[in-house]
Design a protein around this motif. Structure first.
Motif, PDB file in Angstrom:
ATOM      1  N   GLU A   1       0.872  -1.171   0.000  1.00  0.00           N
ATOM      2  CA  GLU A   1       0.000   0.000   0.000  1.00  0.00           C
ATOM      3  C   GLU A   1       0.908   1.219   0.000  1.00  0.00           C
ATOM      4  OE1 GLU A   1      -3.675  -0.520   0.671  1.00  0.00           O
ATOM      5  OE2 GLU A   1      -3.087  -2.611   0.326  1.00  0.00           O
ATOM      6  N   ALA A   2       0.384   2.333  -0.491  1.00  0.00           N
ATOM      7  CA  ALA A   2       1.163   3.567  -0.435  1.00  0.00           C
ATOM      8  C   ALA A   2       0.512   4.533   0.544  1.00  0.00           C
ATOM      9  CB  ALA A   2       1.243   4.199  -1.821  1.00  0.00           C
ATOM     10  N   ILE A   3       1.337   5.222   1.314  1.00  0.00           N
ATOM     11  CA  ILE A   3       0.847   6.318   2.149  1.00  0.00           C
ATOM     12  C   ILE A   3       1.301   7.614   1.500  1.00  0.00           C
ATOM     13  CG2 ILE A   3       0.960   7.444   4.410  1.00  0.00           C
ATOM     14  CD1 ILE A   3       1.454   4.739   5.682  1.00  0.00           C
ATOM     15  N   VAL A   4       0.340   8.467   1.201  1.00  0.00           N
ATOM     16  CA  VAL A   4       0.662   9.749   0.575  1.00  0.00           C
ATOM     17  C   VAL A   4       0.471  10.840   1.619  1.00  0.00           C
ATOM     18  CG1 VAL A   4       0.188  11.295  -1.353  1.00  0.00           C
ATOM     19  CG2 VAL A   4      -0.176   8.825  -1.607  1.00  0.00           C
ATOM     20  N   ILE A   5       1.556  11.575   1.881  1.00  0.00           N
ATOM     21  CA  ILE A   5       1.578  12.567   2.960  1.00  0.00           C
ATOM     22  C   ILE A   5       1.455  13.955   2.350  1.00  0.00           C
ATOM     23  CG2 ILE A   5       2.835  13.350   5.006  1.00  0.00           C
ATOM     24  CD1 ILE A   5       4.486  10.677   4.746  1.00  0.00           C
ATOM     25  N   PHE A   6       0.233  14.439   2.259  1.00  0.00           N
ATOM     26  CA  PHE A   6       0.013  15.757   1.650  1.00  0.00           C
ATOM     27  C   PHE A   6       0.453  16.868   2.593  1.00  0.00           C
ATOM     28  CE2 PHE A   6      -2.989  13.085  -0.685  1.00  0.00           C
ATOM     29  CZ  PHE A   6      -2.710  13.454  -1.990  1.00  0.00           C
TER      30      PHE A   6
END
Lengths: 336, 336, 336, 336
Positions: free
Chosen positions: C211-216
């Protein structure tokens, strides 16, 4: 039963000023709960006056919990708190910081007599950050130290400043702050030097179980009551944890009682035939004593502890009498 | 300031018997710490005598912590505790069970007046266990309930037995056990019915902040002091948390004071012009009242809470006077 | 053995594009570890390109962990996360948010087909904050929802904006974001609408466990690797968790495979003789079916789940064939 | 870019046997999730055959998580785990045991080359238990050690027996168990010697991210899947974490590949002009080298780490070629 006069500063009863305030607070009838009562407000004012600050103040039942809650507020689980390797939070609280801080790291620093060596702090702060170690996020200081020493104001401020310059938060364990104050430390410098959270000791200063948390960094005050409630430290009958502070601070008993404790330690140090392991600057006396002699002392009826550094500790409190000091000094001479 | 007489049973001061015992305990001079003093021993004996048990007893400062620590002892983080969906542990402790229990699950059960419906318990226990849900490991009961009801002894024992038959541990939140006892519940049945951990309320029974944990399952007692210390609930000056129990239990004040609180609730219920939302079996009165009238009552100077089920709560305590009941009853009639 | 084609979208194998990228990444020889390798860098670029953002991207092995870690980053233990009451984080992750979030609260909101009703969110945000409840600190959204519905872009943005206006952080569970995108949701709006942390699903989109975690919110990126490492989600051989994203995103397989899954769901919905419980907007079909018929379907050899709302769920994936759809549709007609 | 051949045993790609099994597992079509698929069953059988045990086996994605989960299963938050003070769980996992174990204590023991000195273990176990310290509840062993040493079977069994005799649980970190096995350690003795939980390394043995947890103590197996799920380590597509074990164990690649790694370490040790800091018994070579020479080596293009004990570490893996060993040996001679 053995005598516990010198076993710790929490074997003493509470001072009359604390008890009277407690009894008085109880006579106020019905009050709102959870720290919103007038006694708590007055006690918070008294703490602020002592420290010359407008910080937020909360009253809790346990110093272990107070310290752990403060550390959890300053460092996240994947970060670490720096403290003297013999600090109470590292050695005597059954890992409470880890419980309240969800695995937060504790990194022990060296330093004589419980005072952190600035070079050691510098070295840790100079280490490159890697993701497989918990990087430091807070510094925990103790005044007076576990070994009865007192940081000079400038030394404490310098450690504090060094930590702040690297972005760390600062916690001050003031379980024995009264003794440090009685030894000359100016408690009004705590806020200005950059301490974020202070645990102001009650129990060891002559109160029943109660401690104050002083929140100098106002951003940390947000939802602090929810934090305390979840941690089991927001008492419904809050006045009982605040009243002792009111009683002890009202007419200077806080400072006066601590000065007595320090004086008793000095008296014991002067009369003690064993070599001192640490300078006697507050209310503790630490001496070099072998196991046979410690056993002999216990046989004489006195219970005291051997400490982590190998020395034997004698603690004085507001309740320590000159007679008791002379009695144990005589016992010490008999066994020396 | 508003009057808080009926806002909660923790807005009251402490009863004289509790305060006198506190003052007396303080006069005992130096004592060993952390619960190993004679006052704590005597208080533990008094609790055991009350419950006719040889269980282990500990004294702590907070009911929220006591409950959370007990639940953490009975259920692991990937397991759940079953409790009434309006139980204090679910609704009023800021998630303390999750903090002390490291994310332990809380599953709410239905039931009238805070009493768990046996059919609901049965249904949850009948569900197949799957790894993506937290399976039940403990049942938490409350006697008297949050809504002032009292389980008949057999009903409580039946819930307990059902839980045990599925291998669950049982916790009893006895914050108001004194009121249940005054209403006829036999506290000597708690151990035999299979409760593993009881939190015996102090604060709501007329004491300063203190609660007792009764450990019926002796296997759970192992290292319980370490558990308490890490949780910030092993007081160094332990006698201050034990003495109130000694004072209240010594001559029956515990039961007598609770009986008075119950009687005041009955008096208020009889005089109250609003329909009752729950049977008045202990020290609480819950009524149906719209928002305008609640506002009007507050304008009359009385602070009370609207509860989770929408009813308005009036709590009585040892300190509630018949005059205060009559005063608020008059106010209620004015606004009805 | 039963057929699991429609049991979940994670019973499917990985898509060829993902597997080929994995094999290719392995051929790169020695690389630095912990996500500092070129494959991970390229995959992060591909994710950023997909979302038209310059956010930080991390690759982990588990969606449950990814969600829980994100919630722990947005809400402290004495605070709560708001989410649909049937959201995966509340119902299917064994309390993982509580473990990683140290007892953080989860507050369930209502709403049809897994979409949060704005009025319910409004009501919770309007509640006064009290210290004995965990106040909301974050909103968790799910796109597509657990019930196969897709939020219109404006609806999602409105929920997001409402949360932000009360100072909440926003987490988006995008386990099935590919299916939402295939249904018309523009993933480039996620950053601009104010999402702080996105979990971009790998496994359910046709990849092996990743899974990817995208940190905006870049402030959250500080020490995120330490957070991941402590949580057991910073893989030493990081390329294996990143490569599948590279393979699926390189030539549009991510969108294409999801569109196929959605089409299969539509095909099944069209052929299914049971009434639909939810609109079929993504890759799931939920129908009303009694227990006898569900049993009959299982007897026919098909394993599917009854869901929390009582409906029976059929999930399609990249690997679902039209033939399988027709087969199960025939079975459904036989038992209807 | 620098060459990472000797930086760690996780900079290597996965071995062909592991990758082929992965690809093959993917071709099995739809399978049930969460470890209930045939590939996972076969891989568990293969692990059991290797260890000659009927223990439960689970496959997870992370060694850090696997270790932390095992320690949390063996010690409660107010207890401690004993481990070598340079064990991976203490020094390289960002405090993961504290996160998963909710503040569980870690007590470091001394010992040459990462092997725990029995006298140190004895001393800790002889300490009286006090409630303000976390008492030991588990022993964590590492085979092969962090410093490339291998415990003789009897030495490991003796430590294990000593721990068991005091009621402690035993965890074995087997990240490099394959290398220990290749060095002569009989892995079939692990169960009989009393290990409760073994983490059998995948990644460092030549697999993609995956590790096996072997549960010898069957009582610990209860609800282990719920434990894993809550910890984010119960993969929906479980076969991807199990298949590499199947591939590596099927025809002996596990042992053969490790033997190669060990042989490469021996070759490097023989050719290395710097004094060895530890015996070379597995796949690591540790040498004394000053900072200037380490810098020079890095300038030659080789990336390696200086370790906690001050020595410089060179790790070999299944993928290390004799040519690479000769190349770096030549570089080492140039800078010596």
């Amino acid at each position: 039963m053995a005598r516990y006069d010198f076993a710790s500063d929490n074997t003493a009863p509470a001072a009359p000023e604390a008890m009277e305030a407690l009894v008085r607070a109880n006579e106020a009838g019905f009050t709102p709960g959870y720290g919103s009562d007038p006694v708590t407000a007055a006690a918070a004012d008294a703490v602020r006056a002592l420290l010359e600050t407008d910080a937020e103040v909360r009253f809790v039942a346990s110093g272990t919990a107070a310290n752990a809650i403060c550390l959890a507020a300053l460092a996240r689980p994947f970060e670490a708190v720096l403290a003297h390797r013999h600090a109470h939070v590292l050695t005597d609280e059954t890992g409470a910081p880890g419980l309240f801080g969800h695995g937060v790291g504790l990194t022990g620093l060296e330093g004589a007599s419980g005072r952190i060596d600035p070079a050691g702090l510098e070295a840790v702060l100079a280490e490159p950050e890697v993701s497989h170690r918990q990087p430091p996020a807070a510094l925990s200081l103790t005044q007076a130290t576990e070994y009865g020493a007192v940081y000079p104001g400038e030394a404490l401020a310098a450690l504090c400043a060094r930590a702040k310059s690297s972005g760390l938060g600062v916690h001050l364990d003031g379980a024995r702050l009264a003794n440090a104050a009685a030894a000359g430390f100016d408690v009004r410098t705590i806020g200005p030097m950059g301490v974020d959270l202070l645990v102001l000791g009650g129990a060891k200063s002559g109160m029943p179980p109660c401690e104050a948390i002083v929140i100098f960094d106002r951003a940390l005050a947000r939802r602090f009551d929810a934090r305390l409630k979840q941690s089991g430290q927001l008492a419904s009958k809050g006045r009982f944890l605040a009243a002792p502070f009111l009683g002890m601070l009202a007419d200077g008993a806080w400072a006066r009682r601590a000065a007595h404790a320090n004086a008793m330690a000095a008296r014991l140090a002067a009369a003690c035939p064993f070599p001192l392991a640490h300078p006697v600057e507050a209310n503790g006396v630490f001496v070099h004593m072998d196991e046979a002699r410690l056993e002999a002392l216990r046989t004489e009826g006195w219970f005291v502890y051997r400490f982590l550094d190998g020395s034997v500790r004698f603690m004085c409190s507001w309740a320590t009498s000159a007679e008791a000091v002379d009695e144990i000094a005589a016992a010490l001479r008999r066994i020396a």
